[in-house]
Design a protein around this motif. Structure first.
Motif, PDB file in Angstrom:
ATOM      1  N   ARG A   1       0.820  -1.193   0.000  1.00 10.36           N
ATOM      2  CA  ARG A   1       0.000   0.000   0.000  1.00 10.36           C
ATOM      3  C   ARG A   1       0.868   1.264   0.000  1.00 10.36           C
ATOM      4  NH1 ARG A   1      -4.790   1.517   4.177  1.00 10.36           N
ATOM      5  NH2 ARG A   1      -5.549   3.128   2.830  1.00 10.36           N
ATOM      6  N   TYR A   2       1.925   1.254   0.741  1.00 13.19           N
ATOM      7  CA  TYR A   2       2.840   2.385   0.803  1.00 13.19           C
ATOM      8  C   TYR A   2       3.488   2.610  -0.568  1.00 13.19           C
ATOM      9  CZ  TYR A   2       6.929   5.126   2.094  1.00 13.19           C
ATOM     10  OH  TYR A   2       7.886   6.083   2.158  1.00 13.19           O
ATOM     11  N   MET A   3       3.845   1.523  -1.278  1.00 10.29           N
ATOM     12  CA  MET A   3       4.482   1.622  -2.593  1.00 10.29           C
ATOM     13  C   MET A   3       3.506   2.155  -3.651  1.00 10.29           C
ATOM     14  SD  MET A   3       7.622   0.960  -2.475  1.00 10.29           S
ATOM     15  CE  MET A   3       8.166   0.508  -4.089  1.00 10.29           C
ATOM     16  N   ASN A   4       2.226   1.904  -3.488  1.00  7.44           N
ATOM     17  CA  ASN A   4       1.242   2.384  -4.451  1.00  7.44           C
ATOM     18  C   ASN A   4       1.178   3.904  -4.493  1.00  7.44           C
ATOM     19  OD1 ASN A   4       0.554  -0.160  -5.245  1.00  7.44           O
ATOM     20  ND2 ASN A   4      -1.224  -0.311  -3.900  1.00  7.44           N
ATOM     21  N   SER A   5       1.435   4.551  -3.413  1.00  8.59           N
ATOM     22  CA  SER A   5       1.431   6.015  -3.419  1.00  8.59           C
ATOM     23  C   SER A   5       2.829   6.583  -3.658  1.00  8.59           C
ATOM     24  CB  SER A   5       0.873   6.542  -2.098  1.00  8.59           C
ATOM     25  OG  SER A   5       1.688   6.129  -1.028  1.00  8.59           O
ATOM     26  N   PHE A   6       3.857   5.810  -3.416  1.00  6.72           N
ATOM     27  CA  PHE A   6       5.228   6.276  -3.572  1.00  6.72           C
ATOM     28  C   PHE A   6       5.687   6.227  -5.036  1.00  6.72           C
ATOM     29  CE2 PHE A   6       9.877   5.598  -3.237  1.00  6.72           C
ATOM     30  CZ  PHE A   6      10.188   6.797  -2.625  1.00  6.72           C
ATOM     31  N   CYS A   7       5.339   5.198  -5.763  1.00  8.01           N
ATOM     32  CA  CYS A   7       5.784   5.032  -7.163  1.00  8.01           C
ATOM     33  C   CYS A   7       5.286   6.151  -8.076  1.00  8.01           C
ATOM     34  CB  CYS A   7       5.355   3.669  -7.697  1.00  8.01           C
ATOM     35  SG  CYS A   7       6.377   2.337  -7.070  1.00  8.01           S
ATOM     36  N   PRO A   8       4.014   6.522  -8.060  1.00  8.65           N
ATOM     37  CA  PRO A   8       3.597   7.627  -8.930  1.00  8.65           C
ATOM     38  C   PRO A   8       4.302   8.948  -8.601  1.00  8.65           C
ATOM     39  CG  PRO A   8       1.682   6.430  -8.181  1.00  8.65           C
ATOM     40  CD  PRO A   8       2.863   5.895  -7.429  1.00  8.65           C
ATOM     41  N   PHE A   9       4.596   9.165  -7.334  1.00  5.25           N
ATOM     42  CA  PHE A   9       5.292  10.382  -6.932  1.00  5.25           C
ATOM     43  C   PHE A   9       6.701  10.409  -7.524  1.00  5.25           C
ATOM     44  CE2 PHE A   9       8.175  12.489  -3.931  1.00  5.25           C
ATOM     45  CZ  PHE A   9       7.694  13.788  -4.044  1.00  5.25           C
ATOM     46  N   ILE A  10       7.431   9.319  -7.418  1.00  3.31           N
ATOM     47  CA  ILE A  10       8.797   9.249  -7.949  1.00  3.31           C
ATOM     48  C   ILE A  10       8.783   9.318  -9.478  1.00  3.31           C
ATOM     49  CG2 ILE A  10      10.826   7.747  -8.151  1.00  3.31           C
ATOM     50  CD1 ILE A  10      10.572   9.149  -5.471  1.00  3.31           C
ATOM     51  N   LEU A  11       7.830   8.626 -10.095  1.00  2.76           N
ATOM     52  CA  LEU A  11       7.724   8.671 -11.551  1.00  2.76           C
ATOM     53  C   LEU A  11       7.404  10.090 -12.027  1.00  2.76           C
ATOM     54  CD1 LEU A  11       7.728   7.137 -14.223  1.00  2.76           C
ATOM     55  CD2 LEU A  11       5.296   6.701 -13.866  1.00  2.76           C
ATOM     56  N   GLY A  12       6.527  10.782 -11.350  1.00  2.00           N
ATOM     57  CA  GLY A  12       6.209  12.160 -11.699  1.00  2.00           C
ATOM     58  C   GLY A  12       7.404  13.077 -11.519  1.00  2.00           C
ATOM     59  N   LEU A  13       8.177  12.869 -10.471  1.00  2.00           N
ATOM     60  CA  LEU A  13       9.376  13.668 -10.231  1.00  2.00           C
ATOM     61  C   LEU A  13      10.403  13.432 -11.330  1.00  2.00           C
ATOM     62  CD1 LEU A  13      10.659  15.618  -8.211  1.00  2.00           C
ATOM     63  CD2 LEU A  13      11.621  13.631  -7.043  1.00  2.00           C
ATOM     64  N   TYR A  14      10.597  12.173 -11.689  1.00  2.00           N
ATOM     65  CA  TYR A  14      11.538  11.825 -12.753  1.00  2.00           C
ATOM     66  C   TYR A  14      11.107  12.449 -14.079  1.00  2.00           C
ATOM     67  CZ  TYR A  14      13.981   9.052 -16.237  1.00  2.00           C
ATOM     68  OH  TYR A  14      14.719   8.661 -17.310  1.00  2.00           O
ATOM     69  N   LEU A  15       9.844  12.350 -14.393  1.00  2.00           N
ATOM     70  CA  LEU A  15       9.323  12.922 -15.631  1.00  2.00           C
ATOM     71  C   LEU A  15       9.484  14.437 -15.650  1.00  2.00           C
ATOM     72  CD1 LEU A  15       7.937  11.991 -18.211  1.00  2.00           C
ATOM     73  CD2 LEU A  15       5.761  12.377 -17.076  1.00  2.00           C
ATOM     74  N   SER A  16       9.257  15.068 -14.529  1.00  2.94           N
ATOM     75  CA  SER A  16       9.414  16.516 -14.423  1.00  2.94           C
ATOM     76  C   SER A  16      10.868  16.931 -14.655  1.00  2.94           C
ATOM     77  CB  SER A  16       8.949  16.978 -13.046  1.00  2.94           C
ATOM     78  OG  SER A  16       9.239  18.339 -12.858  1.00  2.94           O
ATOM     79  N   VAL A  17      11.802  16.195 -14.082  1.00  4.02           N
ATOM     80  CA  VAL A  17      13.221  16.510 -14.265  1.00  4.02           C
ATOM     81  C   VAL A  17      13.616  16.336 -15.724  1.00  4.02           C
ATOM     82  CG1 VAL A  17      15.554  15.705 -13.712  1.00  4.02           C
ATOM     83  CG2 VAL A  17      13.903  16.037 -11.890  1.00  4.02           C
ATOM     84  N   CYS A  18      13.158  15.263 -16.362  1.00  9.23           N
ATOM     85  CA  CYS A  18      13.489  15.022 -17.775  1.00  9.23           C
ATOM     86  C   CYS A  18      12.933  16.120 -18.672  1.00  9.23           C
ATOM     87  CB  CYS A  18      12.952  13.664 -18.215  1.00  9.23           C
ATOM     88  SG  CYS A  18      13.873  12.286 -17.539  1.00  9.23           S
ATOM     89  N   LEU A  19      11.692  16.499 -18.459  1.00 10.90           N
ATOM     90  CA  LEU A  19      11.091  17.551 -19.276  1.00 10.90           C
ATOM     91  C   LEU A  19      11.759  18.903 -19.044  1.00 10.90           C
ATOM     92  CD1 LEU A  19       7.300  16.654 -19.161  1.00 10.90           C
ATOM     93  CD2 LEU A  19       8.847  16.506 -21.112  1.00 10.90           C
TER      94      LEU A  19
END
Length: 102
Positions: A1-19
């Motif tokens: 359950r903790y990973m379900n909310s953590f993964c989208p946050f990290i993926l969004g951060l990574y995508l933001s840095v790339c863009l």
């Protein structure tokens, strides 16, 4: 359950840095070149409006687009430009270009 909310946050951060990196590269390098090329071509159209200068305008546009392709090749570390010579006629003597004999 903790990973379900953590993964989208990290993926969004990574995508933001790339863009943000891509946008910074685009505005810092490529946009300046494209602005300069559009100014050159605008002056060319203004100073040579007649149809008899269409070959000259096409040649200048070709050189402008070739400079963009050269920059892309330089960013990718590619040193072979023979495809640009064949594709755009860069490097040909002016007597070999159609319509530009002086």
């Amino acid at each position: 359950r903790y990973m379900n909310s953590f993964c989208p946050f990290i993926l969004g951060l990574y995508l933001s840095v790339c863009l943000n990196r891509w946008w910074a590269l685009r505005t810092a390098a490529l946009q300046r070149l494209l602005d300069a090329l559009s100014n050159i071509f605008l002056f060319c159209v203004v100073y040579f409006p007649e149809g008899r200068h269409s070959t000259l305008r096409k040649r200048i546009k070709c050189y402008c687009m070739t400079s963009v392709k050269l920059m892309i090749k330089a960013c990718r570390g590619q040193e072979d430009i023979t495809d640009l010579v064949v594709e755009s006629g860069v490097g040909l003597h002016h007597s070999e270009l159609p319509g530009l004999q002086t």
